[in-house]
Design a protein around this motif. Structure first.
Motif, short mmCIF file in Angstrom:
data_model
loop_
_atom_site.label_atom_id
_atom_site.label_comp_id
_atom_site.label_asym_id
_atom_site.label_seq_id
_atom_site.Cartn_x
_atom_site.Cartn_y
_atom_site.Cartn_z
N PHE A 303 0.87 -1.17 0.00
CA PHE A 303 0.00 0.00 0.00
C PHE A 303 0.91 1.22 0.00
CE2 PHE A 303 -2.44 3.34 1.99
CZ PHE A 303 -3.75 3.16 1.57
N ALA A 304 0.95 1.95 -1.13
CA ALA A 304 1.89 3.06 -1.29
C ALA A 304 1.24 4.39 -0.90
CB ALA A 304 2.38 3.13 -2.72
N ILE A 305 2.00 5.21 -0.18
CA ILE A 305 1.56 6.57 0.18
C ILE A 305 2.58 7.54 -0.39
CG2 ILE A 305 1.03 8.15 2.08
CD1 ILE A 305 0.42 5.70 3.81
N PHE A 306 2.10 8.50 -1.17
CA PHE A 306 3.03 9.44 -1.78
C PHE A 306 2.40 10.82 -1.90
CE2 PHE A 306 0.38 8.17 -5.18
CZ PHE A 306 0.51 6.80 -5.38
N ALA A 307 3.16 11.75 -2.42
CA ALA A 307 2.69 13.13 -2.55
C ALA A 307 2.19 13.39 -3.96
CB ALA A 307 3.82 14.10 -2.21
N ASP A 308 1.13 14.19 -4.07
CA ASP A 308 0.63 14.69 -5.35
C ASP A 308 0.18 13.59 -6.31
OD1 ASP A 308 1.37 17.27 -4.42
OD2 ASP A 308 3.42 16.90 -5.08
N ARG A 312 6.36 8.79 -8.12
CA ARG A 312 7.77 9.16 -8.08
C ARG A 312 8.07 10.07 -6.89
NH1 ARG A 312 10.25 7.51 -12.66
NH2 ARG A 312 8.92 7.07 -14.47
N ARG A 313 7.04 10.28 -6.05
CA ARG A 313 7.20 11.08 -4.85
C ARG A 313 6.77 10.26 -3.63
NH1 ARG A 313 5.66 17.38 -6.05
NH2 ARG A 313 7.22 17.72 -7.70
N PRO A 314 7.46 9.15 -3.39
CA PRO A 314 7.03 8.26 -2.30
C PRO A 314 7.27 8.85 -0.92
CG PRO A 314 9.14 7.54 -3.15
CD PRO A 314 8.69 8.66 -4.05
N ILE A 315 6.35 8.59 -0.02
CA ILE A 315 6.53 8.94 1.40
C ILE A 315 6.84 7.66 2.18
CG2 ILE A 315 5.41 9.83 3.47
CD1 ILE A 315 3.80 11.71 1.64
N CYS A 316 6.03 6.64 1.96
CA CYS A 316 6.31 5.33 2.57
C CYS A 316 5.44 4.28 1.90
CB CYS A 316 6.06 5.35 4.08
SG CYS A 316 4.31 5.47 4.54
N ARG A 317 5.71 3.03 2.23
CA ARG A 317 4.89 1.91 1.77
C ARG A 317 4.50 1.07 2.98
NH1 ARG A 317 8.73 -0.11 -3.28
NH2 ARG A 317 8.22 1.59 -4.74
N LEU A 318 3.26 0.65 3.02
CA LEU A 318 2.78 -0.22 4.09
C LEU A 318 2.66 -1.64 3.58
CD1 LEU A 318 -0.06 2.06 5.56
CD2 LEU A 318 2.38 2.02 6.14
N HIS A 319 3.39 -2.54 4.20
CA HIS A 319 3.36 -3.95 3.81
C HIS A 319 2.57 -4.70 4.89
CE1 HIS A 319 6.55 -3.53 0.67
NE2 HIS A 319 6.89 -2.51 1.44
N PHE A 320 1.24 -4.73 4.71
CA PHE A 320 0.36 -5.30 5.73
C PHE A 320 -0.31 -6.58 5.27
CE2 PHE A 320 -0.70 -1.03 8.03
CZ PHE A 320 0.63 -0.94 8.41
N ASN A 321 0.08 -7.11 4.11
CA ASN A 321 -0.59 -8.30 3.59
C ASN A 321 -0.38 -9.52 4.49
OD1 ASN A 321 -1.54 -6.87 1.45
ND2 ASN A 321 0.11 -7.44 0.05
N ASN A 322 0.79 -9.58 5.11
CA ASN A 322 1.07 -10.65 6.07
C ASN A 322 0.77 -10.11 7.46
OD1 ASN A 322 2.09 -12.59 7.80
ND2 ASN A 322 3.95 -12.96 6.59
N THR A 323 -0.36 -10.50 8.03
CA THR A 323 -0.81 -9.93 9.30
C THR A 323 0.16 -10.21 10.45
OG1 THR A 323 -2.16 -11.90 9.72
CG2 THR A 323 -3.24 -10.01 8.65
N ASN A 324 1.00 -11.26 10.31
CA ASN A 324 1.95 -11.61 11.36
C ASN A 324 3.31 -10.94 11.17
OD1 ASN A 324 0.14 -13.37 12.69
ND2 ASN A 324 0.61 -14.98 11.21
N ASN A 325 3.46 -10.21 10.08
CA ASN A 325 4.75 -9.56 9.80
C ASN A 325 4.50 -8.22 9.12
OD1 ASN A 325 7.50 -9.11 9.51
ND2 ASN A 325 7.63 -10.26 7.60
N LYS A 326 3.92 -7.29 9.85
CA LYS A 326 3.65 -5.97 9.29
C LYS A 326 4.95 -5.18 9.20
CE LYS A 326 -1.10 -5.43 10.98
NZ LYS A 326 -1.20 -6.69 11.75
N ARG A 327 5.11 -4.44 8.10
CA ARG A 327 6.31 -3.63 7.91
C ARG A 327 5.95 -2.31 7.25
NH1 ARG A 327 9.82 -7.47 4.33
NH2 ARG A 327 7.73 -7.82 3.48
#
Length: 363
Positions: A303-308, A312-327
């Motif tokens: 799940f990508a979060i970025f500006a505008d 090409r303006r990434p803020i962060c990415r949420l890797h939540f697909n594996n509920t036991n290993n969130k990153r």
């Protein structure tokens, strides 16, 4: 500047300066003394704040509390300070000794970031083992600010604070029980709910079967509630005329060719946790860029979060697909991603500095 603004300003100060604070004394000067001043007490007036006040007990002399807040010549609150990197769990017994030796009704154990507020709600003059209020300046909530405000010099009312302390204590304990029941339903709860819905004889085999059913039902209920609240929030935002993305719209690629997996939009499931994470990130980075510039796009991988609305303006990415290993991932200028593990959604607040730095690239 009102109390809330002062607290938020101190929180920003803590995040910006903590890495340069090398000693306990520096922690006091940079973080804790400003906190005492925000409460309205003059740290240079010995009638209001006494540093290194004696708290001797019969078998141990030379015991001194870092700060004692005074009223009418008597201590009303003791503050024991530690370096900001210190684990406060290692020092609550020290504050307990000082508490017994004084007539103060409240004790505060802090490292300048976390503040734990104690009282003697169970046995008079014996400090409770569990704080009735704990705040973390890097994750502080508005409701917590209102509770801290009661300790201000101009607001200080012993009976009012003790009443609130009792409520906060039991509310905290109840929340722990609820959290525990959601994670692992107790046999008592499973049996109670099973009897409400199961018409046959409740045997151990039935209880074993319903244990998993109850666990999944509780989590499903929470997801339903969050979905409903999220829907209300989206409608309210749309009614106000502000643009907002929906999960379906968020899957549409903008600047890069979609992968084969991403083309299977029907397989992309934007979860409540991802949306909660998005709103937390948005609330953090809006300090440096307008919130309407913070957008997201979901994919099967992350799940990508970025500006505008620009990948090409990434803020962060949420890797939540594996509920036991969130990153949570941070992408640098060279498109390399640094991954950090988190246990709960609220742990995103621990990475405020990295999020702010990422957003500053697009100011």
């Amino acid at each position: 500047m009102d109390f809330k603004d002062s607290m938020m300003q101190l929180a920003e100060r803590v995040s910006a300066l903590k890495e340069s604070i090398q000693t306990e004394e520096a922690t006091k000067n940079a973080f804790i003394m400003p906190f005492i001043q925000i409460l309205g007490y003059d740290v240079f007036n010995p009638l209001e704040v006494v540093p290194e006040m004696d708290c001797d007990i019969a078998k141990k002399k030379g015991e001194k509390i870092d700060y004692a807040i005074m009223k009418d010549g008597a201590p009303i609150m003791l503050i024991e300070c530690k370096h900001w990197k210190q684990d406060l769990n290692l020092h609550d017994n020290q504050l307990k000794r000082y508490y017994v030796a004084s007539k103060a009704k409240f004790g505060v154990l802090t490292n300048g970031i976390v503040y734990r507020f104690y009282a003697d709600l169970i046995k008079e003059n014996i400090m409770d083992d569990v704080p009735f209020l704990e705040i973390n300046l890097e994750k502080i909530r508005e409701t917590q600010i209102e509770e801290v405000k009661k300790f201000c010099k101009e607001n200080f009312d012993l009976d009012n604070i003790l009443s609130s302390a009792n409520e906060l204590k039991y509310m905290s304990e109840v929340k722990k029980v609820i959290r525990s029941e959601f994670d692992e339903p107790s046999p008592e709860l499973v049996k109670l709910l099973t009897k409400r819905v199961y018409e046959g004889i409740v045997t151990q085999k039935v209880l074993d079967q319903f244990t998993d059913i109850v666990k999944r039902a509780l989590k499903s209920h929470i997801n339903d509630v969050m979905s409903e609240k999220l829907g209300i929030a989206i409608k309210a935002t749309e009614a106000a005329g502000a643009p907002i993305q929906t999960p379906s719209a968020a899957t549409e690629p903008k600047e890069e060719e979609p992968s084969k997996e991403e083309e299977k939009a029907s397989k992309i499931n934007t979860t409540i946790e991802e949306m909660e994470g998005y709103y937390i990130v948005k609330s953090i980075v809006c300090e440096v860029i307008p919130s309407e510039r913070v957008t997201y796009r979901d994919s099967q991988s992350y799940f990508a979060i970025f500006a505008d609305d620009n990948n090409r303006r990434p803020i962060c990415r949420l890797h939540f697909n594996n509920t036991n290993n969130k990153r949570i991932g941070f992408v640098d200028e060279n498109r390399n991603e640094q991954m950090e593990s988190i246990e709960r959604i609220d742990d995103i607040y621990n990475f405020k500095k990295q999020l702010i730095e990422a957003a500053k690239r697009y100011v």
